[in-house]
Design a protein around this motif. Structure first.
Motif, PDB file in Angstrom:
ATOM      1  N   ALA A 149       0.839  -1.200   0.000  1.00  0.00           N
ATOM      2  CA  ALA A 149       0.000   0.000   0.000  1.00  0.00           C
ATOM      3  C   ALA A 149       0.868   1.240   0.000  1.00  0.00           C
ATOM      4  CB  ALA A 149      -0.925   0.005   1.217  1.00  0.00           C
ATOM      5  N   GLY A 150       0.409   2.283  -0.676  1.00  0.00           N
ATOM      6  CA  GLY A 150       1.123   3.547  -0.732  1.00  0.00           C
ATOM      7  C   GLY A 150       0.576   4.541   0.273  1.00  0.00           C
ATOM      8  N   PRO A 151       1.306   5.623   0.517  1.00  0.00           N
ATOM      9  CA  PRO A 151       0.882   6.606   1.520  1.00  0.00           C
ATOM     10  C   PRO A 151      -0.298   7.458   1.096  1.00  0.00           C
ATOM     11  CG  PRO A 151       2.863   7.358   0.391  1.00  0.00           C
ATOM     12  CD  PRO A 151       2.596   5.964  -0.100  1.00  0.00           C
ATOM     13  N   ASP A 152      -0.652   7.425  -0.189  1.00  0.00           N
ATOM     14  CA  ASP A 152      -1.746   8.268  -0.676  1.00  0.00           C
ATOM     15  C   ASP A 152      -3.116   7.669  -0.425  1.00  0.00           C
ATOM     16  OD1 ASP A 152      -1.630   6.163  -2.447  1.00  0.00           O
ATOM     17  OD2 ASP A 152      -1.490   7.391  -4.258  1.00  0.00           O
ATOM     18  N   GLY A 153      -3.169   6.460   0.114  1.00  0.00           N
ATOM     19  CA  GLY A 153      -4.455   5.824   0.381  1.00  0.00           C
ATOM     20  C   GLY A 153      -5.159   5.296  -0.849  1.00  0.00           C
ATOM     21  N   GLY A 154      -4.457   5.229  -1.986  1.00  0.00           N
ATOM     22  CA  GLY A 154      -5.060   4.726  -3.226  1.00  0.00           C
ATOM     23  C   GLY A 154      -5.137   3.223  -3.255  1.00  0.00           C
ATOM     24  N   THR A 155      -5.223   2.687  -4.459  1.00  0.00           N
ATOM     25  CA  THR A 155      -5.375   1.244  -4.639  1.00  0.00           C
ATOM     26  C   THR A 155      -4.221   0.482  -3.988  1.00  0.00           C
ATOM     27  OG1 THR A 155      -6.549   1.573  -6.726  1.00  0.00           O
ATOM     28  CG2 THR A 155      -5.591  -0.603  -6.336  1.00  0.00           C
ATOM     29  N   ALA A 156      -4.543  -0.457  -3.128  1.00  0.00           N
ATOM     30  CA  ALA A 156      -3.539  -1.350  -2.561  1.00  0.00           C
ATOM     31  C   ALA A 156      -3.449  -2.597  -3.429  1.00  0.00           C
ATOM     32  CB  ALA A 156      -3.905  -1.727  -1.129  1.00  0.00           C
ATOM     33  N   ARG A 157      -2.409  -3.374  -3.226  1.00  0.00           N
ATOM     34  CA  ARG A 157      -2.221  -4.598  -4.007  1.00  0.00           C
ATOM     35  C   ARG A 157      -2.015  -5.792  -3.088  1.00  0.00           C
ATOM     36  NH1 ARG A 157       1.725  -2.169  -8.763  1.00  0.00           N
ATOM     37  NH2 ARG A 157       0.063  -1.154  -9.957  1.00  0.00           N
ATOM     38  N   VAL A 158      -2.552  -6.911  -3.516  1.00  0.00           N
ATOM     39  CA  VAL A 158      -2.373  -8.166  -2.788  1.00  0.00           C
ATOM     40  C   VAL A 158      -1.662  -9.141  -3.714  1.00  0.00           C
ATOM     41  CG1 VAL A 158      -4.706  -8.945  -3.456  1.00  0.00           C
ATOM     42  CG2 VAL A 158      -3.544 -10.016  -1.516  1.00  0.00           C
ATOM     43  N   ASN A 159      -0.688  -9.841  -3.175  1.00  0.00           N
ATOM     44  CA  ASN A 159       0.099 -10.750  -4.011  1.00  0.00           C
ATOM     45  C   ASN A 159      -0.551 -12.127  -4.071  1.00  0.00           C
ATOM     46  OD1 ASN A 159       2.429 -11.550  -5.541  1.00  0.00           O
ATOM     47  ND2 ASN A 159       3.025 -12.743  -3.749  1.00  0.00           N
ATOM     48  N   PRO A 160      -0.796 -12.651  -5.279  1.00  0.00           N
ATOM     49  CA  PRO A 160      -1.458 -13.953  -5.398  1.00  0.00           C
ATOM     50  C   PRO A 160      -0.515 -15.139  -5.458  1.00  0.00           C
ATOM     51  CG  PRO A 160      -1.347 -12.949  -7.564  1.00  0.00           C
ATOM     52  CD  PRO A 160      -0.689 -11.979  -6.599  1.00  0.00           C
ATOM     53  N   THR A 161       0.809 -14.905  -5.561  1.00  0.00           N
ATOM     54  CA  THR A 161       1.744 -16.027  -5.658  1.00  0.00           C
ATOM     55  C   THR A 161       2.322 -16.345  -4.292  1.00  0.00           C
ATOM     56  OG1 THR A 161       3.673 -14.634  -6.099  1.00  0.00           O
ATOM     57  CG2 THR A 161       2.362 -15.331  -8.007  1.00  0.00           C
ATOM     58  N   GLY A 162       3.056 -17.434  -4.217  1.00  0.00           N
ATOM     59  CA  GLY A 162       3.713 -17.803  -2.975  1.00  0.00           C
ATOM     60  C   GLY A 162       3.403 -19.231  -2.577  1.00  0.00           C
ATOM     61  N   THR A 163       3.999 -19.647  -1.494  1.00  0.00           N
ATOM     62  CA  THR A 163       3.829 -20.983  -0.939  1.00  0.00           C
ATOM     63  C   THR A 163       4.202 -20.919   0.536  1.00  0.00           C
ATOM     64  OG1 THR A 163       4.771 -23.231  -0.907  1.00  0.00           O
ATOM     65  CG2 THR A 163       6.157 -21.488  -1.799  1.00  0.00           C
ATOM     66  N   PRO A 164       3.581 -21.721   1.389  1.00  0.00           N
ATOM     67  CA  PRO A 164       3.988 -21.735   2.805  1.00  0.00           C
ATOM     68  C   PRO A 164       5.456 -22.090   3.005  1.00  0.00           C
ATOM     69  CG  PRO A 164       1.859 -22.797   2.550  1.00  0.00           C
ATOM     70  CD  PRO A 164       2.373 -22.546   1.163  1.00  0.00           C
ATOM     71  N   TRP A 165       6.085 -22.754   2.018  1.00  0.00           N
ATOM     72  CA  TRP A 165       7.507 -23.084   2.144  1.00  0.00           C
ATOM     73  C   TRP A 165       8.380 -21.837   2.140  1.00  0.00           C
ATOM     74  CZ3 TRP A 165       8.177 -27.592   4.031  1.00  0.00           C
ATOM     75  CH2 TRP A 165       7.413 -28.694   3.630  1.00  0.00           C
ATOM     76  N   LEU A 166       7.840 -20.678   1.738  1.00  0.00           N
ATOM     77  CA  LEU A 166       8.620 -19.444   1.785  1.00  0.00           C
ATOM     78  C   LEU A 166       8.826 -18.941   3.209  1.00  0.00           C
ATOM     79  CD1 LEU A 166       7.322 -17.344  -1.243  1.00  0.00           C
ATOM     80  CD2 LEU A 166       9.689 -17.996  -0.791  1.00  0.00           C
ATOM     81  N   ALA A 167       8.113 -19.497   4.162  1.00  0.00           N
ATOM     82  CA  ALA A 167       8.306 -19.123   5.567  1.00  0.00           C
ATOM     83  C   ALA A 167       9.579 -19.799   6.076  1.00  0.00           C
ATOM     84  CB  ALA A 167       7.098 -19.546   6.398  1.00  0.00           C
ATOM     85  N   THR A 168      10.710 -19.281   5.646  1.00  0.00           N
ATOM     86  CA  THR A 168      12.009 -19.860   5.993  1.00  0.00           C
ATOM     87  C   THR A 168      13.017 -18.735   6.177  1.00  0.00           C
ATOM     88  OG1 THR A 168      13.676 -21.484   5.297  1.00  0.00           O
ATOM     89  CG2 THR A 168      12.722 -20.135   3.569  1.00  0.00           C
ATOM     90  N   ALA A 169      14.017 -18.973   7.024  1.00  0.00           N
ATOM     91  CA  ALA A 169      14.995 -17.932   7.340  1.00  0.00           C
ATOM     92  C   ALA A 169      15.695 -17.438   6.077  1.00  0.00           C
ATOM     93  CB  ALA A 169      16.024 -18.480   8.332  1.00  0.00           C
ATOM     94  N   GLY A 170      15.802 -16.145   5.937  1.00  0.00           N
ATOM     95  CA  GLY A 170      16.515 -15.539   4.813  1.00  0.00           C
ATOM     96  C   GLY A 170      15.672 -15.250   3.595  1.00  0.00           C
TER      97      GLY A 170
END
Length: 476
Positions: A394-415
């Motif tokens: 989200a930006g400071p202007d309060g405009g359109t925010a974005r949500v990311n549709p990609t990813g995997t729970p395996w990304l919850a890893t150190a680094g």
């Protein structure tokens, strides 16, 4: 691109459309799309058992008319009426004419237990604060059944505008939503209740600027930096990385690994982990003289693994180029200096860091992610990328925010976050805005995480190495 709009905007568009259509036509459009989605899910409609959980209002009407269409195709349809006196009369007449039946809630157990499909039409987009006590047992009954559960427009009990879940809510296998996505269908924790989402176009005319966007491959491909024939490494952009410490040298290595794959022409590293960085990535321009004397850059990344040294953070924030502030940098930064910057700032906290910045709890941030990211952006006059199960920008202007549709729970890893910071910083140096750099980095990083994991554990270095494959997949 998927666009999502708040309830107020959707209702305005519906009123404008209904004023131009014959009475009831809009509800019939919605019911037709809903019935078609249910038929697809059932595979064979004739002889199937369908139960409708029907509340009052138009959401219940959509459900009843869809049930009538399924009954005409040979399904056995039973409607559980939560409030018979306020049930949509036209929808109930249509269902009964088609051979469907209606029962009170206290007789729902056997019908739901035997059902092949349950339609959740309890509450529409006007619902707030979870299901009422009389409706909550029906949600629990549906969850315990063998039936596939289809939510009508959105799962009853979730907050449509924010994605919050403040009480009992229906857990759906499929949500059939009308006209446009609602933010709650794209943001956790409500997203987990929606299952797969199918959009039915009912002809709404909506504003050009949605409340929330989810980029897709084509959108990201259009934003990816591409070198021109006359490009050299400096014209492509140089990103500075001020990261790492004696205790956390790996954070510097991982941030550089993301930056090298992010589209900038060169990476300058400043910090105490220079030996580790140059051993792994000899193409890096390494300096130990601090950010002020590192040479010209088009963007800085500061904070990953920085430990307790606030000096480089202050030096970077004093520059006139875009800055990505992450990890220890969020803790060490003079936040008044963040607010005072004239160049763009991209902050990339996880929920715990966001909670510290907002003076609240991690649970409150995770339960109201859209509210938290907007509050942070407004408070610090910065673009904020809030990492997590659904990453939001989200930006400071309060405009359109974005949500990311990609990813995997395996990304919850150190680094993993260090790689993301380097990648986003490189995109900033290549000329993307803070909103685009954060959104594109999250998308590419999430896709790279899927590639790296492929259903098994993966380290942050695996994610970095998968970035080129993800980039090519998006581009092609």
């Amino acid at each position: 691109m998927r666009s999502a709009y708040r309830v107020e905007t959707v209702r305005t568009a519906e009123r404008e459309l209904m004023a131009r259509l014959p009475d009831g036509a809009l509800m019939q459009r919605a019911a037709a799309g809903l019935a078609a989605a249910c038929a697809d899910l059932l595979g064979r409609v004739y002889g199937s058992r369908v139960v409708l959980l029907v509340g009052s209002g138009d959401n219940g009407g959509d459900t009843l008319y869809a049930g009538a269409r399924l009954a005409k195709r040979g399904a056995g349809v039973t409607a559980v009426l939560l409030n018979p006196d306020r049930t949509h009369p036209g929808g109930l007449r249509a269902l009964r004419r088609a051979g469907g039946t209606a029962i009170p809630p206290h007789r729902a157990d056997r019908a739901v237990h035997r059902a092949d499909l349950v339609l959740d039409g309890i509450v529409g987009i006007g619902g707030k604060g979870g299901l009422r006590p009389d409706a909550a047992p029906l949600a629990e009954l549906a969850a315990a059944s063998r039936a596939a559960v289809v939510a009508v427009d959105l799962p009853s009990g979730i907050e449509p505008d924010t994605g919050e879940v403040r009480g009992t809510a229906v857990r759906a296998d499929l949500t059939v939503t009308f006209g446009t996505h609602k933010p709650g269908l794209l943001i956790d924790p409500a997203r987990e209740y929606a299952g797969s989402v199918r959009l039915v176009d009912i002809g709404l005319a909506l504003p050009a600027d949605p409340d929330l966007q989810a980029l897709q491959h084509a959108d990201v491909a259009a934003l990816l930096p591409r070198p021109a024939a006359e490009s050299d490494k400096y014209r492509r952009g140089v990103v500075g990385i001020a990261a790492g410490s004696a205790r956390y040298p790996g954070a510097a290595v991982l941030a550089v690994s993301g930056a090298l794959r992010g589209g900038a022409g060169a990476v300058r590293y400043v910090g105490p982990a220079g030996d580790a960085v140059i051993a792994r990535f000899p193409e890096t321009l390494v300096s130990d003289r601090g950010p002020k004397r590192a040479g010209r850059v088009q963007a800085w990344v500061v904070g990953p693994g920085a430990g307790d040294d606030a000096g480089p953070v202050a030096e970077v924030l004093a520059t006139d180029v875009p800055v990505l502030l992450d990890a220890d940098g969020l803790r060490l930064a003079d936040l008044d200096a963040v607010r005072a910057r004239s160049a763009p700032t991209l902050m990339t906290p996880h929920a715990g860091e966001a909670a510290a910045l907002l003076g609240t709890s991690r649970g409150e941030v995770e339960g109201a992610r859209l509210t938290a990211v907007r509050d942070l952006a407004r408070r610090y006059d910065a673009t904020v990328l809030l990492k997590g199960s659904t990453t939001l920008v989200a930006g400071p202007d309060g405009g359109t925010a974005r949500v990311n549709p990609t990813g995997t729970p395996w990304l919850a890893t150190a680094g993993s976050g260090d790689v993301l910071s380097g990648l986003a910083g490189s995109l900033l140096a290549a000329g993307l805005t803070a909103l685009d750099a954060g959104s594109v980095a999250a998308y590419v990083h999430g896709l790279a995480g899927r590639y790296a994991a492929d259903g098994a554990p993966a380290g942050a270095h695996d994610v970095a190495e998968a970035i080129p494959a993800a980039w090519r997949d998006i581009r092609d």
